[in-house]
Design an enzyme around this catalytic site. Structure first.
Site, PDB file in Angstrom:
ATOM      1  N   GLU A 120       0.823  -1.225   0.000  1.00 22.90           N
ATOM      2  CA  GLU A 120       0.000   0.000   0.000  1.00 22.90           C
ATOM      3  C   GLU A 120       0.851   1.266   0.000  1.00 22.90           C
ATOM      4  O   GLU A 120       0.361   2.334  -0.332  1.00 22.90           O
ATOM      5  CB  GLU A 120      -0.951   0.008   1.199  1.00 22.90           C
ATOM      6  CG  GLU A 120      -1.873  -1.186   1.195  1.00 22.90           C
ATOM      7  CD  GLU A 120      -3.162  -0.994   1.992  1.00 22.90           C
ATOM      8  OE1 GLU A 120      -3.481   0.138   2.374  1.00 22.90           O
ATOM      9  OE2 GLU A 120      -3.840  -2.011   2.205  1.00 22.90           O
ATOM     10  N   TYR A 127      -2.989   4.719   7.288  1.00 24.19           N
ATOM     11  CA  TYR A 127      -2.272   3.449   7.500  1.00 24.19           C
ATOM     12  C   TYR A 127      -1.038   3.373   6.600  1.00 24.19           C
ATOM     13  O   TYR A 127       0.093   3.154   7.076  1.00 24.19           O
ATOM     14  CB  TYR A 127      -3.204   2.253   7.226  1.00 24.19           C
ATOM     15  CG  TYR A 127      -2.463   0.944   7.016  1.00 24.19           C
ATOM     16  CD1 TYR A 127      -1.750   0.343   8.059  1.00 24.19           C
ATOM     17  CD2 TYR A 127      -2.436   0.316   5.762  1.00 24.19           C
ATOM     18  CE1 TYR A 127      -1.044  -0.848   7.866  1.00 24.19           C
ATOM     19  CE2 TYR A 127      -1.742  -0.865   5.551  1.00 24.19           C
ATOM     20  CZ  TYR A 127      -1.047  -1.450   6.606  1.00 24.19           C
ATOM     21  OH  TYR A 127      -0.348  -2.617   6.407  1.00 24.19           O
TER      22      TYR A 127
HETATM   23  P1  NAD Z   1      -2.708  -7.787  12.713  1.00 25.03           P
HETATM   24  O1  NAD Z   1      -3.465  -6.510  12.927  1.00 25.03           O
HETATM   25  O2  NAD Z   1      -3.431  -9.063  12.554  1.00 25.03           O
HETATM   26  O3  NAD Z   1      -1.653  -7.979  13.903  1.00 25.03           O
HETATM   27  C1  NAD Z   1      -0.902  -6.925  14.407  1.00 25.03           C
HETATM   28  C2  NAD Z   1      -0.294  -7.371  15.737  1.00 25.03           C
HETATM   29  O4  NAD Z   1       0.500  -6.276  16.237  1.00 25.03           O
HETATM   30  C3  NAD Z   1      -1.341  -7.694  16.800  1.00 25.03           C
HETATM   31  O5  NAD Z   1      -1.018  -8.895  17.442  1.00 25.03           O
HETATM   32  C4  NAD Z   1      -1.244  -6.516  17.768  1.00 25.03           C
HETATM   33  O6  NAD Z   1      -1.560  -6.846  19.121  1.00 25.03           O
HETATM   34  C5  NAD Z   1       0.224  -6.125  17.624  1.00 25.03           C
HETATM   35  N1  NAD Z   1       0.457  -4.721  17.994  1.00 25.03           N
HETATM   36  C6  NAD Z   1      -0.231  -3.638  17.586  1.00 25.03           C
HETATM   37  N2  NAD Z   1       0.249  -2.534  18.175  1.00 25.03           N
HETATM   38  C7  NAD Z   1       1.282  -2.932  18.954  1.00 25.03           C
HETATM   39  C8  NAD Z   1       2.197  -2.255  19.806  1.00 25.03           C
HETATM   40  N3  NAD Z   1       2.129  -0.918  19.988  1.00 25.03           N
HETATM   41  N4  NAD Z   1       3.148  -2.961  20.452  1.00 25.03           N
HETATM   42  C9  NAD Z   1       3.229  -4.320  20.295  1.00 25.03           C
HETATM   43  N5  NAD Z   1       2.376  -5.008  19.528  1.00 25.03           N
HETATM   44  C10 NAD Z   1       1.417  -4.331  18.857  1.00 25.03           C
HETATM   45  O7  NAD Z   1      -1.770  -7.477  11.452  1.00 25.03           O
HETATM   46  P2  NAD Z   1      -1.339  -8.442  10.242  1.00 25.03           P
HETATM   47  O8  NAD Z   1      -2.367  -8.383   9.195  1.00 25.03           O
HETATM   48  O9  NAD Z   1      -0.882  -9.732  10.767  1.00 25.03           O
HETATM   49  O10 NAD Z   1      -0.066  -7.617   9.704  1.00 25.03           O
HETATM   50  C11 NAD Z   1       1.213  -7.818  10.289  1.00 25.03           C
HETATM   51  C12 NAD Z   1       2.203  -6.923   9.568  1.00 25.03           C
HETATM   52  O11 NAD Z   1       2.245  -7.213   8.184  1.00 25.03           O
HETATM   53  C13 NAD Z   1       1.878  -5.435   9.673  1.00 25.03           C
HETATM   54  O12 NAD Z   1       3.082  -4.735   9.840  1.00 25.03           O
HETATM   55  C14 NAD Z   1       1.230  -5.108   8.345  1.00 25.03           C
HETATM   56  O13 NAD Z   1       1.445  -3.763   7.997  1.00 25.03           O
HETATM   57  C15 NAD Z   1       1.984  -6.052   7.414  1.00 25.03           C
HETATM   58  N6  NAD Z   1       1.250  -6.492   6.228  1.00 25.03           N
HETATM   59  C16 NAD Z   1      -0.009  -7.036   6.329  1.00 25.03           C
HETATM   60  C17 NAD Z   1      -0.646  -7.507   5.190  1.00 25.03           C
HETATM   61  C18 NAD Z   1      -2.017  -8.149   5.250  1.00 25.03           C
HETATM   62  O14 NAD Z   1      -2.591  -8.445   4.211  1.00 25.03           O
HETATM   63  N7  NAD Z   1      -2.578  -8.411   6.421  1.00 25.03           N
HETATM   64  C19 NAD Z   1      -0.013  -7.406   3.932  1.00 25.03           C
HETATM   65  C20 NAD Z   1       1.260  -6.830   3.879  1.00 25.03           C
HETATM   66  C21 NAD Z   1       1.890  -6.391   5.022  1.00 25.03           C
HETATM   67  O1  DAU Z   2      -2.268  -4.762   0.458  1.00 22.84           O
HETATM   68  C1  DAU Z   2      -1.816  -5.149   1.721  1.00 22.84           C
HETATM   69  C2  DAU Z   2      -2.792  -4.671   2.778  1.00 22.84           C
HETATM   70  O2  DAU Z   2      -3.940  -5.495   2.682  1.00 22.84           O
HETATM   71  C3  DAU Z   2      -2.226  -4.709   4.196  1.00 22.84           C
HETATM   72  O3  DAU Z   2      -1.142  -3.822   4.279  1.00 22.84           O
HETATM   73  C4  DAU Z   2      -3.301  -4.321   5.215  1.00 22.84           C
HETATM   74  O4  DAU Z   2      -2.788  -4.460   6.530  1.00 22.84           O
HETATM   75  C5  DAU Z   2      -4.480  -5.250   5.030  1.00 22.84           C
HETATM   76  O5  DAU Z   2      -5.519  -4.865   5.903  1.00 22.84           O
HETATM   77  C6  DAU Z   2      -4.984  -5.217   3.591  1.00 22.84           C
HETATM   78  O6  DAU Z   2      -5.579  -3.937   3.274  1.00 22.84           O
HETATM   79  P1  DAU Z   2      -6.934  -3.812   2.433  1.00 22.84           P
HETATM   80  O7  DAU Z   2      -7.539  -2.512   2.744  1.00 22.84           O
HETATM   81  O8  DAU Z   2      -6.693  -4.153   1.002  1.00 22.84           O
HETATM   82  O9  DAU Z   2      -7.758  -5.055   3.091  1.00 22.84           O
HETATM   83  P2  DAU Z   2      -9.290  -5.203   3.531  1.00 22.84           P
HETATM   84  O10 DAU Z   2      -9.502  -6.637   3.850  1.00 22.84           O
HETATM   85  O11 DAU Z   2      -9.666  -4.179   4.551  1.00 22.84           O
HETATM   86  O12 DAU Z   2     -10.077  -4.858   2.201  1.00 22.84           O
HETATM   87  C7  DAU Z   2      -9.863  -5.593   0.999  1.00 22.84           C
HETATM   88  C8  DAU Z   2     -10.690  -4.913  -0.097  1.00 22.84           C
HETATM   89  O13 DAU Z   2     -12.088  -5.135   0.200  1.00 22.84           O
HETATM   90  C9  DAU Z   2     -10.522  -3.401  -0.163  1.00 22.84           C
HETATM   91  O14 DAU Z   2     -10.610  -2.984  -1.523  1.00 22.84           O
HETATM   92  C10 DAU Z   2     -11.713  -2.857   0.611  1.00 22.84           C
HETATM   93  C11 DAU Z   2     -12.789  -3.896   0.375  1.00 22.84           C
HETATM   94  N1  DAU Z   2     -13.756  -4.110   1.476  1.00 22.84           N
HETATM   95  C12 DAU Z   2     -13.249  -4.357   2.715  1.00 22.84           C
HETATM   96  C13 DAU Z   2     -14.102  -4.565   3.811  1.00 22.84           C
HETATM   97  C14 DAU Z   2     -13.562  -4.809   5.188  1.00 22.84           C
HETATM   98  C15 DAU Z   2     -15.125  -4.097   1.245  1.00 22.84           C
HETATM   99  O15 DAU Z   2     -15.557  -3.898   0.089  1.00 22.84           O
HETATM  100  N2  DAU Z   2     -15.967  -4.305   2.302  1.00 22.84           N
HETATM  101  C16 DAU Z   2     -15.513  -4.521   3.583  1.00 22.84           C
HETATM  102  O16 DAU Z   2     -16.342  -4.681   4.503  1.00 22.84           O
END
Ligand code: NAD
Ligand code: DAU
Length: 352
Positions: A134, A158
């Site tokens: 992102e 974010y």
């Molecule tokens: P998540 O929200 O599921 O987990 C985040 C974790 O961080 C939680 O366990 C939370 O308790 C902990 N946390 C938050 N604030 C904190 C603090 N101040 N101190 C210590 N711990 C804290 O997130 P996720 O989806 O597993 O993402 C993990 C990492 O990967 C993030 O850095 C996110 O930006 C990155 N990322 C996520 C995605 C995705 O699709 N979910 C994709 C690319 C990168």
């Molecule tokens: O691309 C990586 C990112 O993917 C990570 O860095 C973020 O931590 C992770 O949350 C995710 O971000 P998105 O915003 O893409 O994920 P989300 O699941 O929130 O939404 C996926 C897509 O679906 C986005 O285009 C928004 C849409 N959406 C999401 C929700 C929660 C809906 O249309 N309805 C919904 O209720």
């Protein structure tokens, strides 16, 4: 070789998969999972390994410099894999300060504690920062992809906070010589994802016959990667990635939201034994997310070329596995969606 690795955010979605992989695969390593356990952190994500002899959990805030310093000293940390973050775009729109605090100041705090503890004895040390696609902003529907050279152009609080944290990590390499690596990954899916994110939210809503809120027209595109494939990439890059490099990680798997949602609806209905089409009526178009990025798509060819990584799971298989997991782990879901979280969830959707 013995190593003491600090993994932050290990009780969240991706972090729990990374912790599990490292604890099981490297019995000679000591894995310290440091997590504040915000609403998104859940120790139930790690029940299966919580008693492993090479695993330690520390509840702490990454913004608390004194505590982080103490953790480095006590556990003699020589590697960091940093995942802790505020991760949900919709929450960042409502509460940007929390995102700046954790994602920017928290990352800076970890970098500073590592720098002080390692004291320029960089040999064998590594600070690996997990970031997101992102930070690159949004693509048009023109077939272009994000590469490691794409200019940063974040739009949400974010992604702006994640972009800033990436810059700090690189600055600690360029200024002090810290051995850092940054990776930027696309959307992950799979077990243990908090049900505010699209896939688990929709699976759970279908199960309860609740509306499925599709933002805008549902035309936005995301590139989906199975979470265990991301964890495998992190393992590979932690051990074999080049210092100061950036690697993109992605699924080569773009889906328009509305098409993905139709696959989820169909799969849940089939696995619940509902006649096809039962839950189609739940699809509800709602006000778009503010600043909603149109399309993300990662070019992960550098990682394939240099380290031989590719996604192992076909999307059809991954989504089937994921839906099955959420339906079979209803207790995990119910524990989250009851109580305080439920109130938050209600207030978010009332405001739409
Ligand atoms: P998540 O929200 O599921 O987990 C985040 C974790 O961080 C939680 O366990 C939370 O308790 C902990 N946390 C938050 N604030 C904190 C603090 N101040 N101190 C210590 N711990 C804290 O997130 P996720 O989806 O597993 O993402 C993990 C990492 O990967 C993030 O850095 C996110 O930006 C990155 N990322 C996520 C995605 C995705 O699709 N979910 C994709 C690319 C990168
Ligand atoms: O691309 C990586 C990112 O993917 C990570 O860095 C973020 O931590 C992770 O949350 C995710 O971000 P998105 O915003 O893409 O994920 P989300 O699941 O929130 O939404 C996926 C897509 O679906 C986005 O285009 C928004 C849409 N959406 C999401 C929700 C929660 C809906 O249309 N309805 C919904 O209720």
């Amino acid at each position: 070789m013995k190593r003491n690795i600090l993994i932050t955010g290990g009780a969240g979605f991706i972090g729990s998969h990374v912790v599990r992989l490292f604890v099981n695969k490297y019995p000679e390593y000591r894995i310290i999972n440091l997590d504040k356990l915000t609403y998104a952190g859940n120790l139930a994500n790690l029940r299966d390994i919580e008693h492993a002899p090479n695993y330690t959990f520390v509840r702490a805030d990454i913004c608390d410099l004194e505590t982080i310093r103490e953790v480095f000293r006590r556990y003699e940390i020589d590697g960091v894999i940093h995942l802790a973050a505020e991760s949900h775009v919709d929450r960042s729109i409502k509460d940007p300060f929390t995102f700046a605090r954790t994602n920017v100041m928290g990352t800076l705090t970890l970098l500073q504690a590592a720098k002080e503890y390692w004291n320029e004895a960089w040999e064998g040390k590594r600070f690996y920062h997990i970031s997101t696609d992102e930070v690159y902003g949004a693509l048009e529907f023109d077939g272009s992809l994000f590469t490691e050279e794409t200019r940063y152009n974040p739009h949400s609080p974010y992604s702006a906070a994640k972009a800033s944290s990436d810059h700090f990590v690189r600055a600690y390499h360029d200024t002090y010589g810290m051995p850092t690596i940054v990776t930027n990954c696309s959307n992950n899916y799979g077990p243990y994802q908090f049900p505010e994110k699209l896939i688990p939210l929709f699976i759970n809503n279908i199960r309860h016959s609740r509306p499925l809120p599709v933002y805008g027209t549902g035309e936005n595109v995301r590139d989906w990667l199975y979470v265990e494939d991301h964890a495998r990439a992190i393992d590979l890059i932690f051990h074999r990635g080049k210092i100061a490099e950036t690697y993109n990680i992605g699924g080569f798997n773009e889906w328009k939201n509305i098409d993905l949602i139709r696959v989820i609806v169909k799969t849940v209905d089939r696995l619940l034994g509902n006649p096809e089409g039962t839950s189609d009526k739940l699809i509800t178009f709602v006000t778009d997310r503010a600043g909603h990025d149109l399309r993300y798509a990662i070019d992960a060819s550098k990682l394939k070329r240099e380290l031989g990584w590719e996604p192992s799971l076909q999307f059809e298989e991954g989504i089937e596995k994921t839906v099955r997991w959420y339906l079979e782990n209803q207790e995990w879901m119910d524990q989250i969606t009851s109580g305080e979280y439920e109130k938050y969830y209600d207030s978010m959707y009332k405001n739409r």
